[in-house]
Scaffold this motif. Structure first.
Motif, short mmCIF file in Angstrom:
data_model
loop_
_atom_site.label_atom_id
_atom_site.label_comp_id
_atom_site.label_asym_id
_atom_site.label_seq_id
_atom_site.Cartn_x
_atom_site.Cartn_y
_atom_site.Cartn_z
N LYS A 8 0.82 -1.21 0.00
CA LYS A 8 0.00 0.00 0.00
C LYS A 8 0.86 1.26 0.00
O LYS A 8 0.46 2.29 -0.55
N MET A 9 2.05 1.19 0.59
CA MET A 9 2.95 2.34 0.63
C MET A 9 3.78 2.47 -0.64
O MET A 9 4.56 3.40 -0.77
N GLY A 10 3.62 1.51 -1.55
CA GLY A 10 4.35 1.59 -2.82
C GLY A 10 5.59 0.73 -2.90
O GLY A 10 6.28 0.73 -3.92
N PHE A 11 5.90 0.00 -1.85
CA PHE A 11 7.05 -0.90 -1.84
C PHE A 11 6.58 -2.28 -2.30
O PHE A 11 6.50 -3.23 -1.52
N HIS A 12 6.24 -2.38 -3.57
CA HIS A 12 5.58 -3.57 -4.10
C HIS A 12 6.43 -4.82 -3.98
O HIS A 12 5.94 -5.87 -3.54
N GLY A 13 7.68 -4.76 -4.40
CA GLY A 13 8.53 -5.96 -4.39
C GLY A 13 8.70 -6.56 -3.01
O GLY A 13 8.35 -7.74 -2.79
N PRO A 14 9.20 -5.79 -2.04
CA PRO A 14 9.37 -6.35 -0.69
C PRO A 14 8.05 -6.77 -0.06
O PRO A 14 7.98 -7.78 0.64
N GLY A 15 6.99 -5.99 -0.32
CA GLY A 15 5.69 -6.33 0.26
C GLY A 15 5.15 -7.63 -0.29
O GLY A 15 4.68 -8.50 0.46
N LEU A 16 5.22 -7.79 -1.61
CA LEU A 16 4.75 -9.04 -2.23
C LEU A 16 5.60 -10.22 -1.77
O LEU A 16 5.08 -11.32 -1.55
N ASP A 17 6.90 -10.00 -1.62
CA ASP A 17 7.77 -11.09 -1.13
C ASP A 17 7.30 -11.58 0.24
O ASP A 17 7.22 -12.79 0.48
N LYS A 18 6.99 -10.65 1.13
CA LYS A 18 6.51 -11.03 2.46
C LYS A 18 5.17 -11.78 2.37
O LYS A 18 4.97 -12.78 3.05
N LEU A 19 4.28 -11.26 1.54
CA LEU A 19 2.97 -11.89 1.40
C LEU A 19 3.08 -13.29 0.81
O LEU A 19 2.40 -14.23 1.27
N ILE A 20 3.90 -13.45 -0.19
CA ILE A 20 4.08 -14.77 -0.81
C ILE A 20 4.68 -15.75 0.20
O ILE A 20 4.23 -16.90 0.31
N ARG A 21 5.67 -15.28 0.94
CA ARG A 21 6.29 -16.13 1.96
C ARG A 21 5.27 -16.53 3.02
O ARG A 21 5.18 -17.70 3.42
N ALA A 22 4.45 -15.58 3.45
CA ALA A 22 3.42 -15.88 4.46
C ALA A 22 2.41 -16.88 3.92
O ALA A 22 1.99 -17.80 4.64
N ALA A 23 2.01 -16.73 2.65
CA ALA A 23 1.04 -17.66 2.05
C ALA A 23 1.62 -19.06 1.93
O ALA A 23 0.89 -20.05 2.07
N LYS A 24 2.92 -19.16 1.68
CA LYS A 24 3.55 -20.49 1.61
C LYS A 24 3.58 -21.15 2.98
O LYS A 24 3.43 -22.35 3.10
N GLU A 25 3.77 -20.33 4.02
CA GLU A 25 3.81 -20.88 5.38
C GLU A 25 2.42 -21.20 5.92
O GLU A 25 2.28 -22.05 6.79
#
Length: 135
Positions: free
Chosen positions: A18-35
């Motif tokens: 939401k703050m515009g840091f798409h890459g790091p934010g998506l990385d965290k979300l993808i990692r969380a979804a895998k876990e």
């Protein structure tokens, strides 16, 4: 900060997107979804983040995953809507059919199916007309 807590990591990732840091934010979300592949809150944030970043195919894939984990008419409608936005009418109709099989009395799913069927037919007619010689 989030450590091994997928819910917290997904919240942080969503804020970053939401703050515009798409890459790091998506990385965290993808990692969380895998876990936590069955945790609705995590998947919902990932889907919304994909939508915010214009990754509609990825959002639709996550929405389909949610339909397998959480059975509710609105979940099927959301997934079908994403397929419709991509003009993937076959997947849209298949998703609505699965929803109707689970919730045959859902007026929202029935209406969604009727509207999607109409749009699919119009899309096929337009494609056929575009491919035919002009008289």
């Amino acid at each position: 900060i989030a450590g091994r807590d997928p819910m917290l990591e997904s919240k942080l990732g969503y804020v970053e997107v939401k703050m515009g840091f798409h890459g790091p934010g998506l990385d965290k979300l993808i990692r969380a979804a895998k876990e936590a592949p069955r945790m609705f809150g995590v998947l919902d944030r990932l889907m919304k983040a994909y939508m915010m970043t214009g990754k509609m195919r990825e959002a639709a894939a996550v929405a389909e995953q949610v339909t397998e984990e959480l059975s509710h008419p609105r979940v099927f409608l959301r997934a079908a809507s994403l397929h419709a936005a991509l003009h993937d009418w076959d997947r849209c109709l298949q998703t609505l059919e699965r929803g109707l099989a689970a919730f045959p009395d859902s007026a929202d799913l029935q209406q969604g199916y009727a509207e999607a069927s109409k749009q699919a037919m119009e899309s096929r007619i337009s494609a056929a007309a575009a491919g035919s010689p002009t008289l």
